[in-house]
Each structure stands twice: as structure tokens, then as C-alpha cells.
Design a protein around this motif. Structure first.
Motif, mmCIF file in Angstrom:
data_model
loop_
_atom_site.group_PDB
_atom_site.id
_atom_site.type_symbol
_atom_site.label_atom_id
_atom_site.label_comp_id
_atom_site.label_asym_id
_atom_site.label_seq_id
_atom_site.Cartn_x
_atom_site.Cartn_y
_atom_site.Cartn_z
ATOM 1 N N GLN A 149 31.726 -17.847 30.174
ATOM 2 C CA GLN A 149 32.285 -18.455 31.386
ATOM 3 C C GLN A 149 32.454 -17.431 32.507
ATOM 4 N N LYS A 150 32.827 -16.208 32.149
ATOM 5 C CA LYS A 150 33.051 -15.172 33.160
ATOM 6 C C LYS A 150 31.748 -14.607 33.719
ATOM 7 N N THR A 151 30.727 -14.488 32.876
ATOM 8 C CA THR A 151 29.475 -13.847 33.289
ATOM 9 C C THR A 151 28.403 -14.824 33.742
ATOM 10 N N GLY A 152 28.568 -16.103 33.417
ATOM 11 C CA GLY A 152 27.537 -17.078 33.759
ATOM 12 C C GLY A 152 26.302 -16.976 32.876
ATOM 13 N N LYS A 153 26.444 -16.321 31.730
ATOM 14 C CA LYS A 153 25.344 -16.176 30.759
ATOM 15 C C LYS A 153 25.673 -17.049 29.552
ATOM 16 N N TYR A 154 24.710 -17.859 29.152
ATOM 17 C CA TYR A 154 25.018 -18.882 28.160
ATOM 18 C C TYR A 154 24.015 -18.925 27.017
ATOM 19 N N LEU A 155 24.443 -19.627 25.963
ATOM 20 C CA LEU A 155 23.575 -19.961 24.839
ATOM 21 C C LEU A 155 23.423 -21.480 24.804
ATOM 22 N N ILE A 156 22.191 -21.966 24.724
ATOM 23 C CA ILE A 156 21.973 -23.396 24.603
ATOM 24 C C ILE A 156 21.104 -23.661 23.371
ATOM 25 N N MET A 157 21.406 -24.740 22.669
ATOM 26 C CA MET A 157 20.638 -25.067 21.471
ATOM 27 C C MET A 157 19.293 -25.673 21.854
ATOM 28 N N THR A 158 18.232 -25.139 21.284
ATOM 29 C CA THR A 158 16.892 -25.664 21.547
ATOM 30 C C THR A 158 16.210 -26.176 20.284
ATOM 31 N N ALA A 159 16.811 -25.952 19.124
ATOM 32 C CA ALA A 159 16.231 -26.460 17.876
ATOM 33 C C ALA A 159 17.281 -26.396 16.781
ATOM 34 N N SER A 160 17.128 -27.291 15.815
ATOM 35 C CA SER A 160 18.064 -27.328 14.689
ATOM 36 C C SER A 160 17.392 -27.999 13.497
ATOM 37 N N THR A 161 17.725 -27.549 12.305
ATOM 38 C CA THR A 161 17.210 -28.164 11.084
ATOM 39 C C THR A 161 18.327 -28.257 10.058
ATOM 40 N N ILE A 162 18.325 -29.343 9.273
ATOM 41 C CA ILE A 162 19.385 -29.597 8.291
ATOM 42 C C ILE A 162 18.776 -29.803 6.911
ATOM 43 N N ILE A 192 20.449 -24.634 10.286
ATOM 44 C CA ILE A 192 20.005 -23.469 11.053
ATOM 45 C C ILE A 192 19.738 -23.925 12.477
ATOM 46 N N THR A 193 20.317 -23.243 13.444
ATOM 47 C CA THR A 193 20.132 -23.606 14.848
ATOM 48 C C THR A 193 19.540 -22.432 15.625
ATOM 49 N N ARG A 194 18.700 -22.774 16.575
ATOM 50 C CA ARG A 194 18.141 -21.758 17.470
ATOM 51 C C ARG A 194 18.830 -21.874 18.821
ATOM 52 N N MET A 195 19.505 -20.804 19.236
ATOM 53 C CA MET A 195 20.243 -20.779 20.492
ATOM 54 C C MET A 195 19.492 -19.912 21.499
ATOM 55 N N ARG A 196 19.023 -20.533 22.582
ATOM 56 C CA ARG A 196 18.299 -19.806 23.621
ATOM 57 C C ARG A 196 19.269 -19.058 24.526
ATOM 58 N N VAL A 197 18.976 -17.810 24.814
ATOM 59 C CA VAL A 197 19.819 -16.988 25.668
ATOM 60 C C VAL A 197 19.420 -17.177 27.128
ATOM 61 N N LEU A 198 20.356 -17.627 27.948
ATOM 62 C CA LEU A 198 20.156 -17.753 29.391
ATOM 63 C C LEU A 198 21.021 -16.691 30.064
ATOM 64 N N ALA A 199 20.416 -15.544 30.332
ATOM 65 C CA ALA A 199 21.197 -14.401 30.808
ATOM 66 C C ALA A 199 20.418 -13.555 31.802
ATOM 67 N N GLN A 200 19.922 -14.183 32.858
ATOM 68 C CA GLN A 200 19.225 -13.453 33.945
ATOM 69 C C GLN A 200 18.161 -12.494 33.410
ATOM 70 N N ASN A 201 17.239 -13.063 32.644
ATOM 71 C CA ASN A 201 16.094 -12.318 32.105
ATOM 72 C C ASN A 201 16.472 -11.235 31.095
ATOM 73 N N LYS A 202 17.682 -11.287 30.579
ATOM 74 C CA LYS A 202 18.065 -10.333 29.541
ATOM 75 C C LYS A 202 17.622 -10.846 28.179
ATOM 76 N N SER A 203 17.283 -9.929 27.303
ATOM 77 C CA SER A 203 16.888 -10.311 25.955
ATOM 78 C C SER A 203 18.119 -10.704 25.146
ATOM 79 N N ALA A 204 17.890 -11.280 23.977
ATOM 80 C CA ALA A 204 18.998 -11.672 23.114
ATOM 81 C C ALA A 204 19.820 -10.456 22.692
ATOM 82 N N GLU A 205 19.138 -9.356 22.379
ATOM 83 C CA GLU A 205 19.863 -8.156 21.962
ATOM 84 C C GLU A 205 20.669 -7.577 23.118
#
Length: 245
Positions: free
Chosen positions: A129-142, A186-199
Motif C-alpha cells: 500500500q505504501k509503495t504502490g507495488k503489488y502482487l496479483i494472482m495470475t494462475a492457480s491449481t488445486i 499452488i498460486t502464481r503471483m505476478r509482481v507489479l513493481a515498476q519493472n522490478k524483478s520478483a527478487e
């Protein structure tokens, strides 16, 4: 934890009896009102259909407010991001289908609540919330292994199992008894962080520039990633994939 579950069951039973008592009164009162005002029938029906969604929204907001904002006020220590996080819950009658066990779709919803608590307890929600960088779910399997019965308590163990250039992969295990795995998500969370990698996203949150150590890619996750890649390729407009007749 076991004590909390027992207390939760007692409060649950008291709540059910209270709701049944109040529901009986409301039904009798509603019937008398509808008998005098037939035009209110659609409004009453819409209200009944809205009850499950209202309770879901209330539960979600309570989770966020109590676990994301209150700890900052009382100075409660945050949970480690790389540790396995445990969330406790119980199967309610509203979670069950005609076979008296938890409906398949409820597993995803309970995983949502577990993930929300994980966001809150680790401080990740406030960070996003403070940085405006988020994780959004793009895939999931059960994977379902054993059903959860009505009023059965269970825990959901959530942890980061892997990350690649743009995604973070979470695992949710539904556990009962002697840590038996009833289901796994298992869920895949896409990183939305101004072109920053997940790491880089994780490094910024953890306040470190050192290379993070991650678990090796498991065989099942490797197969899942191959499936996602194949699925993406088949869904692209240029794909020559044809559904067999």
C-alpha cells in the motif's frame, strides 16, 4: 492453537443457536410484512441472496483491519516472510454442499483468507500500500486428497516455494489431524513493481541487497510451469492449436 479451536467451536455453536432464534423471528415478521406489501417480495429475495456476499466482505475487512493495522498500533512483531505461515479455520454449514462436506470452490476462498492473513502478518500488505507495488494472482491449481467435513477444524500452511523473473509462487496446504494434507493449492503471483524483478521486490521488502536463497524447483512445480507456458502459447492469436473433435 487447540485451545483456540475449542473456544471457536463453542462460540460457533452459540452463534448458530442465536442466529436460528433471530432467524425464526425475522421470517415470521417478514411473512407478515410481505402479506401486507407484496411489492416488497423482490427486495426481500435480493436481501436473502446477498447475505453470503455480505458476510464474506465483513470477514475480509475484519481480517485486514485487525491483522494489518492494529499490530502497528500495539507494536506487535511481524511474521517472517520466508517462514511457513499457519492460518486456522473451521468448516461452517454455509461452506458445505449436498454431500455435507466443504464445497470445492470454498478451498480457493479459504486460501484467499489465508493469503490475506499472510499479507497482514508479514507486513507485506502495508508495504504494498505504501509503495504502490503489488502482487496479483495470475494462475492457480488445486489438488484434492480428502474432503473436509462440516464443523471440522483445519489449518492452512502458506509459504513461498519459488520465484522466477516476474512471479512469486505460493503453496497453501490444508492440514488436519497429524498434519495430513487434505488439499494443496499452488498460486502464481505476478509482481507489479515498476519493472522490478520478483527478487528485487522481495529484497526491497526485506531491506537487503544480498542475493536471496530460494528452494530448488520441485518436480511438480516444474510440470506446472511447463503447463502454464504451453497454455499461454496455445492461447496466443498466432497459435495453430486446434481443439480435437
Amino acid at each position: 492453537m487447540r485451545y483456540n479451536i475449542y473456544v471457536g467451536k463453542i462460540f460457533l455453536l452459540l452463534s448458530i443457536f442465536s442466529c436460528l432464534f433471530n432467524l425464526t423471528f425475522l421470517i415470521r415478521r417478514s411473512i407478515s410484512i410481505l402479506a401486507e406489501n407484496v411489492w416488497m417480495t423482490p427486495i426481500f429475495a435480493f436481501g436473502l441472496l446477498s447475505v453470503p456476499y455480505v458476510t464474506y466482505a465483513v470477514r475480509a475487512y475484519v481480517e485486514v483491519i485487525w491483522n494489518a493495522y492494529v499490530p502497528d498500533l500495539i507494536g506487535r512483531k511481524r511474521f517472517g516472510l520466508m517462514k511457513e505461515h499457519v492460518y486456522s479455520s473451521i468448516v461452517l454449514p454455509s461452506d458445505c454442499d449436498i454431500y455435507n462436506h466443504m464445497n470445492n470452490s470454498r478451498y480457493s476462498r479459504e486460501a484467499d483468507f489465508a493469503r490475506t492473513r499472510w499479507y497482514c502478518d508479514t507486513g507485506l500488505l502495508r508495504f504494498m500500500q505504501k509503495t504502490g507495488k503489488y502482487l496479483i494472482m495470475t494462475a492457480s491449481t488445486i489438488r484434492y486428497r480428502r474432503s473436509l467435513e462440516v464443523f471440522q477444524s483445519f489449518t492452512i500452511a502458506t509459504k513461498i516455494i519459488y520465484w522466477d523473473e516476474r512471479n512469486i509462487y505460493l503453496q497453501h496446504k490444508f492440514l488436519t489431524g497429524s498434519n495430513f494434507v487434505n488439499s494443496i493449492i499452488i498460486t502464481r503471483m505476478r509482481v507489479l513493481a515498476q519493472n522490478k524483478s520478483a527478487e528485487e521486490f522481495l529484497q526491497e521488502f526485506l531491506g537487503t541487497s544480498s542475493t536471496l536463497e530460494k528452494s530448488p524447483l520441485s518436480a511438480e512445480l516444474k510440470h506446472y510451469l511447463n503447463y502454464l507456458e504451453t497454455c499461454s502459447n496455445n492461447l496466443r492469436p498466432s497459435s495453430s492449436f486446434v481443439i480435437p473433435k
